[in-house]
Design a protein around this motif. Structure first.
Motif: not given
Ligand code: SAM
Length: 215
Positions: A139, A144-145, A184-186, A189, A192-193
């Motif tokens: 991560s 990105m995670l 998962r990132t969307k 977090r 982050l994207l």
């Protein structure tokens, strides 16, 4: 090789009781770390240009993967850990250290922040991890995670490993992992994207995720 040396500030005092703290000017609760032992310690331990001087403080710039990548380039890190109410301000004024915080909360001392920073940094040194790829896909590496991970058995309490991971089809697996990392990132977090370096495939996968409506 990594060598970690712990220095006791009391070794840099000159009074009988090896005092490193004193009451704050102006009154108020708690004790403040005296400047002289710290200045003397840094003068004795520093290797000049080779040393990256870091002061651990909740008031510093927030620690993250990018800073770990920055620190791993240095051969000598000198970490100053606080206690009590923190440091006499003249430590900052004299040394101009890189002030780093590990998060928006206050711990009792700088020892745990120092360990966090060291662990995140040392695992980036080539050869420290058994498999260099372990760190490559972690991560935060690409804003990105990480994608979800599974190991044996294939079914546990009715929960199955996604079929694609058992397929042996490397291209499908790569695509699935990328998509799940994006999903998962969307979901967790989205901040982050916004700074991730997305390519055309990523944008297509994000479109699919949007259509699927499941985050
Ligand atoms: N009064 C200080 C303030 O509010 O900024 C906090 C002092 S704290 C109780 C004592 C020491 O723990 C600090 O000098 C620092 O070295 C360390 N510390 C505590 N929380 C930290 C954090 N989130 N990040 C880095 N260091 C921290």
């Amino acid at each position: 090789m990594v060598e970690i040396v712990v220095h006791d500030l009391r070794a840099f005092t000159h009074d009988r009781h090896a005092v490193v703290d004193d009451r704050p000017y102006g009154g108020g609760a708690g004790m403040v770390l005296k400047p002289e032992p710290i200045l003397e310690a840094v003068a004795g331990i520093s290797r000049g240009e080779e040393t990256r001087l870091i002061l651990l403080t909740p008031q510093g710039r927030p620690f993250g993967q990018a800073i770990a990548r920055e620190l791993v380039e240095h051969r000598h890190l000198l970490l100053i850990c606080g206690r009590y109410e923190g440091f006499d301000e003249r430590v900052r004024e004299r040394l101009c250290p890189d002030e780093i915080s590990i998060g928006d909360y206050v711990l009792t001392g700088g020892e745990l922040p120092a360990l966090v920073l060291l662990d995140a940094t040392i695992r980036l040194i080539p050869g420290v991890l058994g498999d260099a790829d372990s760190a490559r896909y972690d991560s935060f590496i690409e804003a990105m995670l990480d994608f979800p991970q599974y190991t044996r058995p294939p079914v546990v309490q009715g929960l199955s490993v996604p079929e694609v991971l058992l397929s042996g089809d490397h291209e499908r697996i790569r695509r699935w992992r990328r998509k799940e990392a994006l999903r998962r990132t969307k979901a967790r977090r989205p901040d982050l994207l916004l700074r991730a370096d997305l390519n055309e495939e990523d944008r297509r996968l994000l479109g699919e995720i949007e259509e699927e409506g499941s985050c």
